[in-house]
Write a protein that holds these residues in place. Structure first.
Motif, PDB file in Angstrom:
ATOM      1  N   LEU A 296       0.830  -1.207   0.000  1.00  0.00           N
ATOM      2  CA  LEU A 296       0.000   0.000   0.000  1.00  0.00           C
ATOM      3  C   LEU A 296       0.863   1.255   0.000  1.00  0.00           C
ATOM      4  N   VAL A 297       1.963   1.229   0.778  1.00  0.00           N
ATOM      5  CA  VAL A 297       2.888   2.370   0.779  1.00  0.00           C
ATOM      6  C   VAL A 297       3.423   2.608  -0.629  1.00  0.00           C
ATOM      7  N   LYS A 298       3.760   1.532  -1.296  1.00  0.00           N
ATOM      8  CA  LYS A 298       4.296   1.644  -2.656  1.00  0.00           C
ATOM      9  C   LYS A 298       3.268   2.276  -3.589  1.00  0.00           C
ATOM     10  N   GLN A 299       2.006   1.858  -3.459  1.00  0.00           N
ATOM     11  CA  GLN A 299       0.957   2.426  -4.310  1.00  0.00           C
ATOM     12  C   GLN A 299       0.814   3.933  -4.089  1.00  0.00           C
ATOM     13  N   VAL A 300       0.882   4.373  -2.816  1.00  0.00           N
ATOM     14  CA  VAL A 300       0.765   5.802  -2.518  1.00  0.00           C
ATOM     15  C   VAL A 300       1.923   6.565  -3.142  1.00  0.00           C
ATOM     16  N   ARG A 301       3.106   6.022  -3.011  1.00  0.00           N
ATOM     17  CA  ARG A 301       4.275   6.726  -3.528  1.00  0.00           C
ATOM     18  C   ARG A 301       4.336   6.716  -5.045  1.00  0.00           C
ATOM     19  N   GLU A 302       3.581   5.820  -5.649  1.00  0.00           N
ATOM     20  CA  GLU A 302       3.475   5.795  -7.117  1.00  0.00           C
ATOM     21  C   GLU A 302       2.361   6.704  -7.623  1.00  0.00           C
ATOM     22  N   GLY A 303       1.677   7.387  -6.681  1.00  0.00           N
ATOM     23  CA  GLY A 303       0.673   8.362  -7.097  1.00  0.00           C
ATOM     24  C   GLY A 303      -0.764   8.020  -6.758  1.00  0.00           C
ATOM     25  N   ASP A 308      -8.355   7.412  -1.163  1.00  0.00           N
ATOM     26  CA  ASP A 308      -9.045   6.332  -1.882  1.00  0.00           C
ATOM     27  C   ASP A 308      -8.582   4.963  -1.385  1.00  0.00           C
ATOM     28  N   LEU A 309      -7.271   4.842  -1.152  1.00  0.00           N
ATOM     29  CA  LEU A 309      -6.746   3.575  -0.640  1.00  0.00           C
ATOM     30  C   LEU A 309      -7.298   3.276   0.756  1.00  0.00           C
ATOM     31  N   ALA A 310      -7.380   4.322   1.580  1.00  0.00           N
ATOM     32  CA  ALA A 310      -7.908   4.130   2.936  1.00  0.00           C
ATOM     33  C   ALA A 310      -9.348   3.641   2.889  1.00  0.00           C
ATOM     34  N   LYS A 311     -10.158   4.246   2.024  1.00  0.00           N
ATOM     35  CA  LYS A 311     -11.558   3.833   1.907  1.00  0.00           C
ATOM     36  C   LYS A 311     -11.677   2.380   1.448  1.00  0.00           C
TER      37      LYS A 311
END
Length: 638
Positions: A296-303, A308-311
């Motif tokens: 999940l951290v990787k997805q956030v750092r990729e933009g 949305d991820l939290a939801k």
């Protein structure tokens, strides 16, 4: 008593008794003689308890709310009902039960929602807008810390969270809406004959013998109630003389002692995604959760959008729907690992997975607010106002504490306590258990104390009676007037009116019953109407909310069973004023949902959803209560 004890202890018998007492202490511990072993709680829910003080505080809050809502129409006697006290306790039990369930479900109220709730409280607002200075001033006057208030607000919101989710997510089918509308829009045709009470039933004179017999059989209805007059003393902080002009040095000293109140800690606006450790929490389970969190951290750092991820992925039910928003956080509000990671972040950055007590957290720092300290000059006026209140309260606490001691030391008089406190012993007029018309005798708490066994029968001073914030009183009976029957001559007119009214009511019912029996045996409603010199009132297409008919009549008609072919339905209905109606139900026509427009159907759906949601929430709490099996100590519910 103490002198007798000293004399007894000098004898060999006293020494022997003392020896036995000491042996008892050695076996059981001296504290067992002073600590009650009985359960003093009002209720127990699992390993939690509701104390008598907690219940008393909640019941007093309930009383104050009722007084505010009902104003002059408030009747304090309603609150003496055991049913009302049990309702208040049941609410407290439900709250404790829901909080325990929230902990198991991982439900948490985000700080942002708590902050919004606090900001909406009018007492903390200036010109309709939340004001930080006003907030601090009010908390100071109430002796509350911001953290204590936030916890109270959070607890209150938490008790509503899951029930409200059940309430708002309930749904009904189209078929259920149609069934509801068919019943709601149902129309009924019926005829009825009104039977007024017979005018001549009360014309026969009431004899003296009838009056006497009625008086003797119903003596309890004609009593002058027991009355008392009380002596009392009261202590009111608002009337105490105190030094209301503090020096600058006094205020500066207070400022230095309480500087933390005027210090705003650094705050950080944060969001998070929680990944719980599944299974038994084994190393493999932790590794699996960590791998997911790192992804999940990787997805956030990729933009990818953090919200949305939290939801979609967060397992924190309380913040997930808000995109992981936790609001503004200060140090000390979260667990140490979370706090360390949060305060190490730069704004607009995201942390690596942080292991906490409930799983791995991915933290996003959105904004920061630096801390600040308000100067003495900025808060001197506020400090002066607080000084006046606290000084008045300090003097009151000193005086009230001594007053309580003196009243208890001599339970047979209030005079010594009054002289020491500098107040006068006053006296009320006679009043009954219903209370007096004005003054102290009109206060329900005073009335309850005056008629208590300790005060009225044993002749002691009362315990301290709470009349409001920093305002107490003590009473003792000065005069007692027993209940006595009113003289017959005084109530003769009232008795005659009752006898005549009962004659009329009895005659009206007998007449209606006789006519209804004939109707059931086959006589027509029209023939009975003709005999009564009236006509059948035919009603067509009457709905449940008919406004031009007696409400009792309409309610009775819609409670009648549907008409079956060849078998009419009849009912005798009691109306007001000793009148009756003989009813014949002729036809029942259900509503047609297809003829109703969309707004009407939507309104009906909303009504059903609200009812269904309420039942779902109620059943959920009932199920929780069945699981925890709360125990109520009825003897402590006073």
């Amino acid at each position: 008593m103490l002198s007798k004890l000293r004399t007894a202890l000098k004898s060999w018998i006293g020494i022997a008794v003392l020896g036995l007492i000491l042996i008892g202490f050695s076996f059981f511990g001296i504290e067992s003689y002073f600590v009650s072993q009985s359960d003093t709680s009002v209720a127990r829910i699992g390993d939690q308890e509701i104390s008598q003080d907690q219940f008393r505080d909640r019941f007093n809050d309930y009383r104050q709310n009722m007084m505010r809502q009902q104003g002059e129409g408030f009747d304090s006697r309603v609150l003496d009902s055991p049913i009302v006290r049990r309702q208040v306790l049941d609410t407290m039990i439900d709250e404790h039960t829901i909080i325990a369930a929230n902990e198991k479900l991982g439900v948490r109220v985000p700080d942002q929602r708590v902050a919004e709730e606090i900001a909406a409280i009018p007492a903390f607002q200036v010109d309709g807008v939340f004001n930080q200075d006003q907030y601090r001033a009010v908390l100071s006057m109430q002796g509350l810390s911001s953290r204590a208030l936030e916890q109270d607000i959070r607890t209150g919101m938490a008790t509503r969270e899951v029930p409200m989710q059940l309430y708002t997510t309930s749904f009904v089918t189209g078929a259920e809406v149609d069934a509801y509308l068919r019943l709601r829009e149902q129309k009924r045709d019926f005829g009825f004959v009104r039977i007024d009470k017979p005018a001549d039933a009360g014309s026969e004179p009431v004899t003296d013998e009838e009056v006497k017999t009625y008086y003797e059989a119903n003596q309890a209805d004609f009593m002058n109630p027991e009355q008392v007059a009380v002596e009392y003393i009261e202590l009111d902080a608002a009337k105490l003389k105190v030094d209301l002009d503090p020096s600058e040095s006094t205020l500066r000293e207070r400022y230095e002692k309480e500087k933390s109140r005027f210090t705003t800690e650094e705050q950080r606006l944060a969001s998070h995604i929680l990944v719980k450790v599944g299974g038994s929490g084994s190393p493999d389970d932790q590794k699996q959760a960590l791998t997911k969190a790192e992804g999940l951290v990787k997805q956030v750092r990729e933009g990818k959008s953090f919200a949305d991820l939290a939801k979609a992925e967060s397992e924190d039910l309380g913040s997930r729907n808000q995109g992981g928003d936790l609001g503004w956080l200060e140090k000390g509000m979260t667990d140490p690992a979370f706090e360390t990671a949060l305060f190490a972040l730069e704004p607009k950055t995201v942390s690596e997975p942080v292991l906490g007590a409930d799983g791995y957290h991915i933290i996003e720092l959105r904004e920061t607010r630096p801390g600040a300290i308000r100067s003495f000059e900025d808060v001197s006026t506020e400090l002066a106002a607080e000084y006046v209140e606290t000084e008045r309260e300090r003097v009151y606490n000193e005086k009230s504490g001594r007053l309580v001691d003196l009243v208890y030391q001599d339970p047979s008089s209030l005079q010594a306590a009054a002289e020491d406190a500098g107040v006068e012993v006053a006296r009320t007029g006679l009043f009954s258990r219903a209370g007096g018309a004005e003054g102290l005798a009109a206060n329900p708490a005073v009335v309850k104390a005056a008629f208590s066994d300790a005060v009225m029968i044993e002749g002691n001073n009362s315990e301290a009676i709470d009349l409001g914030p920093n305002h107490i009183a003590f009473v003792r009976v000065a005069e007692r007037k027993p209940a006595e029957a009113k003289p017959l001559a005084e109530v003769t007119g009232q008795i005659k009116e009752r006898i005549v009214a009962e004659r009329l009511a009895g005659a009206a019912k007998s007449r209606a019953d006789a006519l209804f029996a004939r109707l059931e045996k086959g006589e027509s409603l029209a023939d009975l109407a003709k005999e009564l010199g009236t006509e059948v009132s035919e009603q067509k297409g009457i709905g449940r909310n008919a406004v031009n008919l007696d409400a009792a009549l309409v309610q009775a008609v819609f409670a009648m069973p549907r008409v079956t072919e060849g078998k009419p339905a009849f009912r005798s209905v009691a109306l007001g004023g000793d009148a009756y109606a003989l009813v014949q139900l002729e036809q029942v026509v259900d509503g047609d949902p297809s003829t109703l427009d969309a707004p009407t159907r939507d309104a009906a759906r909303t009504t059903l959803q609200q009812g269904t949601g309420y039942l779902a929430a109620r059943d959920f709490v009932a199920a929780l209560r069945r699981e925890v099996k709360p125990v109520v100590n009825e003897k402590n519910l006073n």
